[in-house]
Write a protein that holds these residues in place. Structure first.
Motif, PDB file in Angstrom:
ATOM      1  N   THR A 169      11.629  -5.898  -3.177  1.00 32.95           N
ATOM      2  CA  THR A 169      10.149  -5.162  -3.319  1.00 32.95           C
ATOM      3  C   THR A 169       9.781  -4.298  -3.998  1.00 32.95           C
ATOM      4  N   THR A 170      11.116  -3.172  -3.408  1.00 27.39           N
ATOM      5  CA  THR A 170      10.910  -1.609  -3.592  1.00 27.39           C
ATOM      6  C   THR A 170      11.204  -1.867  -5.483  1.00 27.39           C
ATOM      7  N   ALA A 171      12.457  -2.485  -5.720  1.00 29.48           N
ATOM      8  CA  ALA A 171      12.486  -2.174  -7.323  1.00 29.48           C
ATOM      9  C   ALA A 171      11.848  -2.722  -7.899  1.00 29.48           C
ATOM     10  N   ASP A 172      10.618  -3.753  -7.504  1.00 26.41           N
ATOM     11  CA  ASP A 172       9.922  -4.402  -8.213  1.00 26.41           C
ATOM     12  C   ASP A 172       8.908  -3.631  -8.466  1.00 26.41           C
ATOM     13  N   ALA A 173       8.027  -2.909  -7.430  1.00 25.45           N
ATOM     14  CA  ALA A 173       6.898  -1.892  -7.415  1.00 25.45           C
ATOM     15  C   ALA A 173       7.715  -1.101  -8.608  1.00 25.45           C
ATOM     16  N   LEU A 174       8.079  -0.575  -7.892  1.00 22.87           N
ATOM     17  CA  LEU A 174       9.473   0.928  -8.715  1.00 22.87           C
ATOM     18  C   LEU A 174       8.756   0.604 -10.681  1.00 22.87           C
ATOM     19  N   GLU A 214       0.842  -1.029  -0.528  1.00 22.92           N
ATOM     20  CA  GLU A 214       0.392  -0.060  -0.585  1.00 22.92           C
ATOM     21  C   GLU A 214       0.775   0.763  -0.122  1.00 22.92           C
ATOM     22  N   ALA A 215       1.989   1.534   0.609  1.00 28.89           N
ATOM     23  CA  ALA A 215       2.753   2.171   1.228  1.00 28.89           C
ATOM     24  C   ALA A 215       3.526   2.973  -0.771  1.00 28.89           C
ATOM     25  N   LEU A 216       4.076   1.404  -1.177  1.00 26.10           N
ATOM     26  CA  LEU A 216       4.835   1.787  -2.286  1.00 26.10           C
ATOM     27  C   LEU A 216       3.429   2.399  -3.441  1.00 26.10           C
ATOM     28  N   SER A 217       2.293   1.761  -3.113  1.00 27.98           N
ATOM     29  CA  SER A 217       1.299   2.316  -4.363  1.00 27.98           C
ATOM     30  C   SER A 217       1.546   4.067  -3.648  1.00 27.98           C
ATOM     31  N   GLU A 218       0.806   4.460  -3.009  1.00 24.98           N
ATOM     32  CA  GLU A 218       0.718   5.392  -2.984  1.00 24.98           C
ATOM     33  C   GLU A 218       1.836   6.958  -3.087  1.00 24.98           C
ATOM     34  N   ARG A 219       3.776   5.745  -3.225  1.00 23.84           N
ATOM     35  CA  ARG A 219       4.846   6.782  -2.636  1.00 23.84           C
ATOM     36  C   ARG A 219       4.522   6.968  -4.363  1.00 23.84           C
ATOM     37  N   THR A 220       3.922   5.409  -5.305  1.00 19.82           N
ATOM     38  CA  THR A 220       4.256   5.903  -6.939  1.00 19.82           C
ATOM     39  C   THR A 220       2.497   6.906  -7.237  1.00 19.82           C
TER      40      THR A 220
END
Ligand code: AMP
Ligand code: MG
Length: 299
Positions: free
Chosen positions: A243-248, A84-90
């Motif tokens: 995880t971050t690399a993949d989401a980004l 959810e945090a990665l979704s918000e960040r992007t």
């Protein structure tokens, strides 16, 4: 005869346990892709065994369709908070709730079809979890945990587009990771990284179908539910966290070059390489890209 025995003993010494470090490798089919694991040094064999078991475990846990998965059994796992945090960040470019839309296009079952506008809108409203955009990166992170725990010296994990390096290479040189050519075989360029890094690529050539000469690929624009059409063929992200690399990598693909470069300037935890539809390559200044012509994205 004596000479022959000495000769055989010499061969045994050369090939036996004297000096050569333990190495191990395995190929695993999971998350719809072929994964290659290679390790060297302490506990190399055990690490490959444990990583194989963990990948098979996560293949079930992170599935959008398997009845035994996290999505179907617990809505409050720590992973969901991170996602959810990665979704918000992007700003929503990474959207982990596109499963119904993926289904509308037939991606999970490979029964591909073009949905109507109405079907897409209904699917977008469904908010069904799909962790496909981080599954391999999260798996890489859990494999790194195993490598840490077993004090393995080095490893190179290729989880189908997601590469994870670990430790230093046996000869002390940096790891060299090829960036796939989106339009054919071979590599466009090479990324050099030292130590433990995730090097993750999202591309329109990884999962797609074609109809009437149009390519429908698996990276969706959460605004429309259609394949993201941002002028990119691929994005590679280099980051400490898988995880971050993949989401980004997924999110930057949706954003496109300009917005992606802006996003990079406002961040400090990753580097990226963009390949555009017209075959140009752009790399952020710390990406470590070589073996090709490219334009540098400066801070
Ligand atoms: P990747 O290969 O990491 O770029 O992830 C693509 C996969 O993530 C797809 O196969 C879908 O399961 C899911 N997905 C598609 N579009 C998105 C998106 N915009 N945000 C998050 N996940 C997505
Ligand atoms: Mg991804």
């Amino acid at each position: 005869m004596k000479r022959l025995i000495i000769f055989i003993m010499c061969i045994l010494l050369l090939t036996g346990c004297g000096g050569a470090e333990e190495t191990a490798s395995a190929t695993v089919f999971a998350m719809d892709t072929v994964m290659n694991l290679e390790t060297g040094g302490l506990n190399a064999n055990r690490a490959v065994e444990e990583m194989t078991a963990e990948i098979n475990n996560l293949n079930v846990l992170l599935s959008a369709t398997d009845e035994r998965s996290l999505i179907h059994n617990s809505g409050h796992h720590e992973l969901f908070v991170k996602v959810e945090a990665l979704s918000e960040r992007t700003n929503g470019a990474f959207d982990p709730k596109l499963h119904a839309v993926m289904e509308a296009w037939g991606f999970p079952t490979k029964a591909y079809r073009i949905p109507t506008q109405g079907e897409l809108e209904a699917a977008l409203a469904e908010d069904a979890w799909d962790l496909g955009g981080i599954a391999k990166g999260y798996t890489a992170d859990r494999c790194v945990d195993i490598l840490d725990r077993l004090n393995v010296n080095r490893a190179l994990l290729d989880l189908g587009g997601n590469v994870q390096t670990y430790g230093t290479k046996a000869d002390g040189t940096p790891w060299r990771i090829g960036i796939d050519n989106p339009s054919g075989d071979g590599y466009l360029g090479v990324i050099s990284v030292e130590g433990t890094k995730a090097v993750v690529t999202s591309g329109d050539y990884q999962r797609y179908f074609e109809e009437n000469g149009i390519r429908y690929h698996h990276i969706l624009d959460p605004e429309t539910g259609a394949s993201a059409d941002s002028g990119l063929r691929s994005v590679t992200v280099i980051c400490d966290s898988g995880t971050t690399a993949d989401a980004l990598s997924t999110a930057l693909f949706v954003m496109g070059l300009e917005e992606g470069a802006k996003f990079w300037r406002s961040s400090d935890d990753f580097e990226a390489v963009f390949v555009t539809a017209d075959g140009k390559i752009y790399a952020t200044e710390g990406a470590g890209l070589s073996d090709c012509a490219f334009e540098v994205i400066a801070r």
